[in-house]
Design a protein around this motif. Structure first.
Motif, PDB file in Angstrom:
ATOM      1  N   ASN A 132       0.799  -1.223   0.000  1.00  0.00           N
ATOM      2  CA  ASN A 132       0.000   0.000   0.000  1.00  0.00           C
ATOM      3  C   ASN A 132       0.833   1.275   0.000  1.00  0.00           C
ATOM      4  O   ASN A 132       0.267   2.362  -0.030  1.00  0.00           O
ATOM      5  CB  ASN A 132      -0.890   0.017   1.252  1.00  0.00           C
ATOM      6  N   LEU A 133       2.155   1.127   0.094  1.00  0.00           N
ATOM      7  CA  LEU A 133       2.966   2.320   0.358  1.00  0.00           C
ATOM      8  C   LEU A 133       3.864   2.675  -0.816  1.00  0.00           C
ATOM      9  O   LEU A 133       4.481   1.797  -1.422  1.00  0.00           O
ATOM     10  CB  LEU A 133       3.820   2.085   1.608  1.00  0.00           C
ATOM     11  N   PRO A 134       3.962   3.985  -1.117  1.00  0.00           N
ATOM     12  CA  PRO A 134       4.796   4.399  -2.249  1.00  0.00           C
ATOM     13  C   PRO A 134       6.284   4.134  -2.029  1.00  0.00           C
ATOM     14  O   PRO A 134       7.005   3.892  -2.984  1.00  0.00           O
ATOM     15  CB  PRO A 134       4.522   5.902  -2.376  1.00  0.00           C
ATOM     16  N   ASP A 135       6.733   4.169  -0.767  1.00  0.00           N
ATOM     17  CA  ASP A 135       8.154   3.920  -0.516  1.00  0.00           C
ATOM     18  C   ASP A 135       8.287   2.819   0.543  1.00  0.00           C
ATOM     19  O   ASP A 135       8.514   3.099   1.722  1.00  0.00           O
ATOM     20  CB  ASP A 135       8.844   5.211  -0.049  1.00  0.00           C
ATOM     21  N   PRO A 136       8.148   1.552   0.127  1.00  0.00           N
ATOM     22  CA  PRO A 136       8.159   0.457   1.102  1.00  0.00           C
ATOM     23  C   PRO A 136       9.469   0.369   1.876  1.00  0.00           C
ATOM     24  O   PRO A 136       9.498  -0.114   3.014  1.00  0.00           O
ATOM     25  CB  PRO A 136       7.928  -0.801   0.251  1.00  0.00           C
ATOM     26  N   ALA A 137      10.578   0.866   1.278  1.00  0.00           N
ATOM     27  CA  ALA A 137      11.875   0.789   1.962  1.00  0.00           C
ATOM     28  C   ALA A 137      11.849   1.568   3.277  1.00  0.00           C
ATOM     29  O   ALA A 137      12.531   1.215   4.237  1.00  0.00           O
ATOM     30  CB  ALA A 137      12.973   1.315   1.050  1.00  0.00           C
ATOM     31  N   GLU A 138      11.035   2.621   3.329  1.00  0.00           N
ATOM     32  CA  GLU A 138      10.927   3.396   4.575  1.00  0.00           C
ATOM     33  C   GLU A 138      10.452   2.515   5.725  1.00  0.00           C
ATOM     34  O   GLU A 138      10.945   2.596   6.840  1.00  0.00           O
ATOM     35  CB  GLU A 138       9.866   4.499   4.403  1.00  0.00           C
ATOM     36  N   ALA A 183      -5.732   2.652 -10.531  1.00  0.00           N
ATOM     37  CA  ALA A 183      -6.180   3.449  -9.375  1.00  0.00           C
ATOM     38  C   ALA A 183      -5.229   3.273  -8.192  1.00  0.00           C
ATOM     39  O   ALA A 183      -4.809   4.254  -7.564  1.00  0.00           O
ATOM     40  CB  ALA A 183      -7.605   3.061  -8.989  1.00  0.00           C
ATOM     41  N   ALA A 184      -4.872   2.026  -7.872  1.00  0.00           N
ATOM     42  CA  ALA A 184      -3.980   1.799  -6.728  1.00  0.00           C
ATOM     43  C   ALA A 184      -2.593   2.367  -7.042  1.00  0.00           C
ATOM     44  O   ALA A 184      -1.911   2.896  -6.166  1.00  0.00           O
ATOM     45  CB  ALA A 184      -3.902   0.316  -6.404  1.00  0.00           C
ATOM     46  N   GLY A 185      -2.201   2.294  -8.319  1.00  0.00           N
ATOM     47  CA  GLY A 185      -0.889   2.805  -8.722  1.00  0.00           C
ATOM     48  C   GLY A 185      -0.758   4.309  -8.547  1.00  0.00           C
ATOM     49  O   GLY A 185       0.343   4.831  -8.385  1.00  0.00           O
ATOM     50  N   ARG A 186      -1.877   5.043  -8.575  1.00  0.00           N
ATOM     51  CA  ARG A 186      -1.804   6.502  -8.379  1.00  0.00           C
ATOM     52  C   ARG A 186      -1.238   6.850  -7.010  1.00  0.00           C
ATOM     53  O   ARG A 186      -0.748   7.933  -6.786  1.00  0.00           O
ATOM     54  CB  ARG A 186      -3.197   7.147  -8.495  1.00  0.00           C
ATOM     55  N   HIS A 187      -1.398   5.941  -6.057  1.00  0.00           N
ATOM     56  CA  HIS A 187      -0.839   6.177  -4.726  1.00  0.00           C
ATOM     57  C   HIS A 187       0.627   5.739  -4.678  1.00  0.00           C
ATOM     58  O   HIS A 187       1.247   5.769  -3.630  1.00  0.00           O
ATOM     59  CB  HIS A 187      -1.645   5.414  -3.674  1.00  0.00           C
ATOM     60  N   GLY A 188       1.136   5.275  -5.809  1.00  0.00           N
ATOM     61  CA  GLY A 188       2.550   4.896  -5.865  1.00  0.00           C
ATOM     62  C   GLY A 188       2.814   3.501  -5.339  1.00  0.00           C
ATOM     63  O   GLY A 188       3.953   3.091  -5.184  1.00  0.00           O
ATOM     64  N   ALA A 189       1.738   2.728  -5.051  1.00  0.00           N
ATOM     65  CA  ALA A 189       1.952   1.394  -4.484  1.00  0.00           C
ATOM     66  C   ALA A 189       2.537   0.464  -5.551  1.00  0.00           C
ATOM     67  O   ALA A 189       2.191   0.557  -6.719  1.00  0.00           O
ATOM     68  CB  ALA A 189       0.631   0.845  -3.977  1.00  0.00           C
ATOM     69  N   ASP A 190       3.433  -0.418  -5.118  1.00  0.00           N
ATOM     70  CA  ASP A 190       4.120  -1.325  -6.038  1.00  0.00           C
ATOM     71  C   ASP A 190       3.415  -2.680  -6.019  1.00  0.00           C
ATOM     72  O   ASP A 190       3.505  -3.426  -5.041  1.00  0.00           O
ATOM     73  CB  ASP A 190       5.579  -1.471  -5.582  1.00  0.00           C
ATOM     74  N   GLN A 191       2.757  -3.006  -7.125  1.00  0.00           N
ATOM     75  CA  GLN A 191       1.998  -4.259  -7.175  1.00  0.00           C
ATOM     76  C   GLN A 191       2.918  -5.484  -7.301  1.00  0.00           C
ATOM     77  O   GLN A 191       2.467  -6.610  -7.233  1.00  0.00           O
ATOM     78  CB  GLN A 191       1.007  -4.229  -8.353  1.00  0.00           C
ATOM     79  N   LEU A 192       4.232  -5.227  -7.508  1.00  0.00           N
ATOM     80  CA  LEU A 192       5.201  -6.329  -7.620  1.00  0.00           C
ATOM     81  C   LEU A 192       6.005  -6.484  -6.337  1.00  0.00           C
ATOM     82  O   LEU A 192       7.090  -7.076  -6.348  1.00  0.00           O
ATOM     83  CB  LEU A 192       6.164  -6.061  -8.784  1.00  0.00           C
ATOM     84  N   LEU A 231     -11.556  -5.646  -4.229  1.00  0.00           N
ATOM     85  CA  LEU A 231     -10.593  -4.538  -4.127  1.00  0.00           C
ATOM     86  C   LEU A 231     -11.071  -3.349  -4.955  1.00  0.00           C
ATOM     87  O   LEU A 231     -10.988  -2.198  -4.524  1.00  0.00           O
ATOM     88  CB  LEU A 231      -9.208  -4.982  -4.621  1.00  0.00           C
ATOM     89  N   VAL A 232     -11.580  -3.651  -6.141  1.00  0.00           N
ATOM     90  CA  VAL A 232     -11.988  -2.554  -7.018  1.00  0.00           C
ATOM     91  C   VAL A 232     -13.230  -1.850  -6.483  1.00  0.00           C
ATOM     92  O   VAL A 232     -13.359  -0.629  -6.599  1.00  0.00           O
ATOM     93  CB  VAL A 232     -12.164  -3.070  -8.466  1.00  0.00           C
ATOM     94  N   ARG A 233     -14.114  -2.594  -5.831  1.00  0.00           N
ATOM     95  CA  ARG A 233     -15.301  -1.956  -5.237  1.00  0.00           C
ATOM     96  C   ARG A 233     -14.878  -0.866  -4.249  1.00  0.00           C
ATOM     97  O   ARG A 233     -15.446   0.219  -4.231  1.00  0.00           O
ATOM     98  CB  ARG A 233     -16.134  -3.010  -4.523  1.00  0.00           C
TER      99      ARG A 233
END
Ligand SMILES: C[S@@+](CC[C@H](N)C(=O)[O-])C[C@H]1O[C@@H](n2cnc3c(N)ncnc32)[C@H](O)[C@@H]1O
Length: 289
Positions: A132-138, A183-192, A231-233
């Motif tokens: 869920n986080l744009p910078d998971p390394a943090e 949509a989820a990618g707009r928050h910068g989340a990495d789906q990989l 998830l999409v709902r």
């Protein structure tokens, strides 16, 4: 327990969690705890948590792995659940009261900057938080900071692009995942994120890093079979606001996908699940602060 429970002011859930706190999403997270239970138990067995130890579950949501941690550290151990969403914090407190779990406490804080004392946990765990986080390394850096020297960091994350298998294929299923990624990618989340866990752990200074991938075909009746439309709902308002689709299209897609997935002849494996673990070096290295 040793941890200082002074916490940083948590950001609002919608700042940090694209899927927000819609009741459907909360119910999904509660079911997720049941369904991911065997994978989480396998991960916790890897790190050999013992009676009397201290563990923390970052981004625990309404339940997370609090019960699994609690049964492993009993008697005499302590478990902390932490979440930025006050609604999830309240539900997690309700869950531990209902289950009568002892030595478990829940704090409201941002997993990226918990404000908890360094080196205070034998295990620092996070499940489906980094995705869920744009910078998971943090968060991984914070996890390593919280682990005691010689202690473990462990996590479980899906890899949504690696296994979204649906047979036979259906255009509505393909479209609904496209909308999810957009949509989820707009928050910068990495789906990989699943496949990147081991790399992130090593970069944060962990040793003895291990990675395991698990695949599950979800039979009819298993709620993860419906994870794509669920998830999409939760993202419908975001998708409409971003102009990616209108509500009429979303409603039609939702119906078509659910009908296709309800067919017992449809085979669904929504994603791969990656388990990762690593140990904080016992002697000071760049990971300790
Ligand atoms: C997908 S849910 C996973 C819940 C739980 N770990 C589980 O596996 O059942 C993600 C959780 O992380 C929380 N979260 C998101 N960003 C966070 C942050 N920066 N700090 C703390 N919690 C966060 C959300 O509120 C939500 O409860």
């Amino acid at each position: 327990m040793g941890a200082d429970l002074t916490t940083t002011a948590p950001p609002s859930a919608t700042d940090v969690y694209a899927l927000g706190r819609d009741p459907g999403e909360t119910a999904r997270l509660q079911r997720q705890s049941e369904e991911l239970g065997p994978d989480s138990a396998a991960l916790l067995d890897r790190v050999g948590l013992r009676a009397g130890q201290h563990a923390i579950d970052l981004g625990c949501g309404p339940r997370g792995v609090l019960d699994l941690l609690s049964e492993r550290v009993a008697p005499g151990g302590q478990v902390t659940g932490l979440d930025a969403d006050r609604h999830h914090v309240a539900l997690a407190r309700q869950f531990i009261a209902q289950r009568g779990l002892r030595g478990v406490q829940i704090v409201a804080a941002d997993a990226r900057r918990t404000g908890l004392a360094a080196a205070s946990f034998d295990l620092v765990h996070a499940r489906t938080l980094l995705i869920n986080l744009p910078d998971p390394a943090e968060v991984v850096t914070e996890m390593v900071r919280l682990a005691r020297p010689g202690g473990w960091v462990a996590g479980l994350e899906p890899d949504l692009a690696s296994g979204a298998l649906c047979y036979p294929a259906h255009p509505a299923y393909t479209r609904i995942w496209e909308l999810f990624y957009a949509a989820a990618g707009r928050h910068g989340a990495d789906q990989l994120i699943g496949r990147r866990l081991a790399e992130l752990y090593r970069q944060a200074g962990l040793r003895d890093v291990g990675l395991e991938a698990r695949a599950r075909v979800c039979p009819p009746g298993d709620s993860r079979r419906m994870i794509a439309p669920d998830l999409v709902r939760g993202l419908h308002p975001t998708i409409v606001r971003l102009g990616l689709a209108d509500q009429a299209e979303l409603d039609a897609l939702d119906r078509a996908v659910r009908r296709h997935l309800a067919d017992p002849d449809t085979v669904v494996m929504p994603h791969l699940t990656f388990l990762a673990w690593g140990r904080k070096p016992a002697s000071p290295q760049r990971s300790s602060q």
